[in-house]
Design an enzyme around this catalytic site. Structure first.
Site, PDB file in Angstrom:
ATOM      1  CG  HIS A 127      -1.991   0.981   1.269  1.00  0.00           C
ATOM      2  ND1 HIS A 127      -1.820   2.216   1.846  1.00  0.00           N
ATOM      3  CD2 HIS A 127      -3.277   0.950   0.836  1.00  0.00           C
ATOM      4  CE1 HIS A 127      -2.958   2.905   1.775  1.00  0.00           C
ATOM      5  NE2 HIS A 127      -3.860   2.159   1.161  1.00  0.00           N
ATOM      6  CB  ILE A 185       3.800   5.445 -13.400  1.00  0.00           C
ATOM      7  CG1 ILE A 185       4.518   5.401 -12.039  1.00  0.00           C
ATOM      8  CG2 ILE A 185       3.058   4.142 -13.668  1.00  0.00           C
ATOM      9  CD1 ILE A 185       3.594   5.402 -10.851  1.00  0.00           C
ATOM     10  CG  ASN A 192     -11.753   3.217   1.019  1.00  0.00           C
ATOM     11  OD1 ASN A 192     -11.870   4.345   0.559  1.00  0.00           O
ATOM     12  ND2 ASN A 192     -10.618   2.540   0.976  1.00  0.00           N
ATOM     13  CB  VAL A 210      -7.230  16.417   9.093  1.00  0.00           C
ATOM     14  CG1 VAL A 210      -6.921  15.344   8.047  1.00  0.00           C
ATOM     15  CG2 VAL A 210      -6.416  16.164  10.351  1.00  0.00           C
ATOM     16  CG  ASP A 262     -11.874  19.391   4.105  1.00  0.00           C
ATOM     17  OD1 ASP A 262     -12.866  20.015   4.516  1.00  0.00           O
ATOM     18  OD2 ASP A 262     -11.033  18.870   4.857  1.00  0.00           O
ATOM     19  CB  SER A 310      -5.797   4.453   0.120  1.00  0.00           C
ATOM     20  OG  SER A 310      -6.096   4.152   1.448  1.00  0.00           O
TER      21      SER A 310
END
Length: 887
Positions: free
Chosen positions: A223, A245, A322, A337, A360, A388
């Site tokens: 991850h 990439i 999620n 945050v 936000d 994520s």
């Protein structure tokens, strides 16, 4: 808007025509003679608008102009400074920001001036990465306008992003050299995981992402490596090798801070320690693609760490979660945050993204390709979805802002991100999209423009500091507009500053000033009315001569009905609307050919007509009178110059002139008279007949997709939002008949942009069209393209999520996703076109998008996964039937 019957006719004949395509596709090798389809990437950011240098004009006075005349011209315009330029004979003049075009127009009218134009800003040509997967598999980066951000900065190595996660794949070819340890810290200092929570995980001595160790069983996932690649993977645009990439901010560096174990679990206390570590080491951005539920709210120790980091100048970014619910998850739910939700590439919201007050901003989070490590240890690339995956897009953009504007504080970074976001869903902030979808190019360029703007002499502004509303509004926009308003000039928060000043929309003094510009009656000429004539009042007709004049014609009848048809979904603002503010120099002319029987005109250089309106994602249309005596006008939107329009025409032509996009927000469109004209013109008149604000009907960009994450037989439809509809039906047609989804007589809400149909029966072919609704009772006002899907063809290592759209044209656009790559060369694909003469079109390696011209006929498509010349997988089949859309 008047509802009408949608032109939506599909019957057994159409289905019969598609049935021959419903076959199981055998392995097939692409023909060497086939022509590859073009891979198209649609940029998310319009970079066509010119950018002027704030407060700067380039002026050249004619040879022989008297020095005192030059100085008088300069002093008259209240120019603050005069300096020589390297342009022969020209001078750079410093003028009040926001007044560049108006002052230039007045100077051009001075016979001693040869030319006067704003200075413009140029950038290096946009960088285009040569990384193999960029064009084909990273459509998320163009979506957020990253190339416009790269015009400004690729990121600075002195700016670091702390990734609080499982760690990083330190030896991945696209991450080597892109990460660093924090200054003065040992490798072990970056491992803040107290102990593993998951069976089989350990605590490493370095922040290596150990999620790959269990990927073969499906329990693990690297991850942190995936998140880090989105932020700062190496790229050819910073001199890196073309191996995979491109990161969004390839010039910055990632600092891995391990707070999660190999299966992605960790303690909030360790997360708080990681935030504190990052802030103490000067890390500018913290990304936390992690979340968890806390019944009592944000833990005090976590909030304290976040507050301390913010005070130290560190921006804290976190995924909102999620679970696809309204539940608040943390740390996104803590104060200070920046919470990030996910969107699809079509600007819809996936089912998994949270919907609550912690959202936000949103960013692409579906099918994101980034760095990966497989269970056998091979380094490669994989596609993944989740908030994520959305959060690092925002963190990377914040890092670019810090790179472009050192010393900026977290609150200002957030302001640039929020005020430039593409507003989706409800106008303004909402719990689904927050302030909107990330527009990184606009955010970075706004930050730079703010840094480059001349400091305002007004530090504690109030409305009494400005002589006119135009000056106040220009200052208001320069200070950040309605999203910022640090001086409190917009007291009722409607996007209009200092409404008490003359010239403000709807102000009594404005109406008085307009009345004073009306010519008074003189012998041989009647006064020109400033409002629509009533029965029994005089009207006037326009006679065009070498010098335009107003000729009164007595009449006992009302003005003729408007000659211009109002577009569906439009609101018309005639020239006498209170939403339009005119400076001195405008007169009203009565003309039977005008929309309401009258229009305004001016030939005075620098005079302006400012139209204030609220856009809804559609467009704003300007109508005027073209003709032999018409001149040129400069157009600006919200203070940004758009272009110059020439109104000259050999014959008088009233009506539509041009249109501009109008994002959901409050705007001001300003028309400024230049005072010059086409050489063939006999005058320099500029006119305003009316403005139309046109809503957009939802349903454009309609697409259907077979989702690779759906085990059930299902089809996901998506489309672009609109504001002219009250809801939608999704019409599904199959051999079993026609159904209006979601069923039960219910309609989808007006804000819907996606719908998943899992009610498929045994039939093999399903066709869909979206029907926007309006009126009472609700009735269709149009229909989207007709798109179809077939069951029972997917097999092997199949490309997933095959989607098709037509965009109301004859060209089909196909998208699909790449299976996980565990190292080695990227896979190749071939597009099969099923029609009267089937063809096989090889795709470039790694391609995930293609377009094909249908020729106006029904076409079906499938995608093959290729290993050399051998087919190892077959996708679903999708079909497009052009020519039926009516939106």
């Amino acid at each position: 808007m008047r509802p009408h019957r949608a032109r939506f006719l599909i019957g057994p004949l159409l289905l019969a025509a598609l049935l021959p395509f419903a076959v199981v596709l055998p392995p097939v090798a692409p023909s060497n003679g086939a022509v590859a389809a073009a891979v198209a990437v649609d940029p998310a950011l319009d970079q066509s608008q010119a950018r002027i240098a704030p407060g700067r004009l380039i002026v050249k006075f004619r040879a022989g102009a008297a020095p005192d005349a030059v100085e008088r011209a300069v002093a008259l315009e209240a120019v603050e400074d005069v300096q020589a330029t390297r342009v022969s004979g020209a001078r750079a003049l410093t003028v009040p920001p926001g007044q560049e075009h108006a002052i230039a127009a007045r100077l051009r009218a001075n016979p001693d001036v040869e030319y006067a134009e704003p200075d413009y800003v140029a950038h290096r040509t946009a960088a285009v990465p040569g990384d193999p997967f960029y064009a084909a598999a990273q459509l998320d980066l163009p979506k957020v306008g990253v190339s416009a951000a790269w015009d400004v900065t690729l990121g600075s190595a002195s700016v670091t992003v702390g990734v609080l996660d499982q760690g990083i794949s330190t030896q991945h070819p696209d991450l080597i050299g892109q990460w660093t340890y924090a200054g003065g810290a040992t490798p072990g200092n970056h491992v803040l995981l107290s102990s593993p929570l998951s069976e089989g995980c350990s605590v490493p001595i370095v922040p290596e992402d150990d999620g790959w160790l269990d990927t073969l069983s499906g329990a693990g996932f690297p991850h942190g490596a995936h998140v880090s690649g989105t932020i700062a993977a190496n790229s050819t645009i910073v001199g890196g090798p073309a191996v995979g990439i491109a990161g969004m901010a390839p010039g910055v560096r990632v600092v891995p801070i391990k707070v999660l174990d190999c299966q992605g679990s960790g303690y909030f206390s360790d997360i708080a320690a990681g935030i504190s570590f990052a802030a103490s080491r000067g890390i500018r951005v913290v990304n936390m693609s992690l979340s968890g539920l806390v019944p009592s709210g944000c833990p005090p120790f976590l909030q304290q760490a976040i507050d301390n980091a913010t005070a130290a100048g560190t921006l804290v970014v976190a995924a909102v979660g999620n679970s696809g619910s309204s539940a608040v998850e943390f740390p996104a739910g803590c104060a200070n945050v920046l919470g990030v939700g996910a969107t699809t590439l079509e600007d819809g919201v996936p089912a998994f993204s949270q919907r609550n007050g912690t959202v936000d901003i949103v960013a692409p989070g579906v099918g994101i390709t980034s760095t990966y490590r497989a269970g056998n240890g091979d380094y490669g690339y994989a596609m993944s979805s989740g908030t994520s995956m959305a959060s690092p897009h925002v963190a990377a953009c914040a890092a670019l802002i810090y790179s472009a504007k050192p010393g900026i504080q977290p609150a200002a970074v957030q302001q640039h991100l929020f005020s430039t976001a593409v507003d989706l869903g409800l106008v303004g902030r909402d719990d689904t999209f927050g302030y909107g979808r990330l527009s990184c190019g606009a955010a970075v360029q706004q930050a730079v423009a703010t840094a480059a703007a001349s400091p305002s002499p007004i530090t504690n502004a109030n409305c009494s500091d400005f002589a006119t509303w135009s000056q106040a509004q220009a200052f208001f926009i320069a200070q950040g507009g309605p999203a910022a308003d640090p001086h409190g000039l917009d007291t009722n928060h409607n996007g209009i500053a200092c409404e008490s000043l003359p010239g403000a929309p709807g102000n009594t003094a404005t109406a008085t000033a307009l009345a004073q510009t009306t010519p008074t009656a003189t012998p041989g000429q009647s006064a020109t009315p400033t409002s629509p004539a009533q029965p029994g009042s005089p009207t006037a007709t326009m006679t065009v001569t070498s010098t335009p004049t107003v000729t009164p014609t007595p009449s006992n009848t009302a003005p003729p009905a408007p000659t211009a048809t109002i577009p569906p979904g439009a609101e018309r603002f005639e020239d006498n609307s209170s939403a339009i503010t005119y400076s001195a120099g405008w007169t009203q002319v009565l003309d039977a050919a005008a929309s309401a029987g009258h229009y305004r005109r001016s030939a005075q250089p620098g005079s302006t007509a400012s139209f204030s309106f609220t856009g809804s994602g559609g467009s704003v249309l300007w109508a005027a009178e073209r003709g032999p005596g018409a001149g040129r006008a400069d157009i600006s939107l919200d203070g940004a110059f758009i272009g110059t329009v020439d109104l000259y025409a050999p014959q008088v032509e009233p009506g539509f002139v041009t249109a501009f996009p109008a994002a959901p927000n409050h705007h001001t469109l300003r028309v400024t008279v230049r005072g010059d004209a086409n050489p063939a013109a006999t005058g320099a008149d500029v006119s305003v007949d009316y403005f139309d604000v046109v809503d957009v009907v939802g349903g454009r960009g309609f697409a259907i997709r077979r989702d690779i994450n759906v085990v059930l037989e299902g089809v996901v439809a998506s489309w672009l939002p609109g504001s002219a509809q009250s809801g939608y039906y999704l019409a599904r047609v199959s051999a079993a008949g026609t159904a209006l989804l979601p069923g039960g007589g219910m309609a989808l809400p007006a804000t819907a942009t996606t719908y998943a149909d899992f009610t498929l029966a045994a039939d093999g072919i399903y066709c869909y069209s979206l029907l926007p609704l309006a009126g009472a009772p609700a009735a269709p006002i149009g229909n989207s393209d007709l798109l179809c899907g077939m069951r029972g063809t997917r097999s092997g290592l199949a490309p997933g999520g095959l989607s098709v759209r037509l965009d109301q044209s004859s060209r089909a656009t196909l998208n699909w996703s790449v299976p996980i790559i565990a190292g080695g060369a990227p896979p190749s694909f071939a597009l099969i076109v099923l029609g009267p003469e089937p063809e096989v079109i090889p795709m470039p390696p790694g391609s995930v998008q293609a377009s094909h011209e249908t020729g106006g006929a029904a076409r079906c498509y499938a995608v093959l996964t290729m290993a050399g010349s051998t087919t190892i997988g077959v996708s679903d089949v999708v079909c497009a039937i052009p020519g039926l859309a009516h939106l």
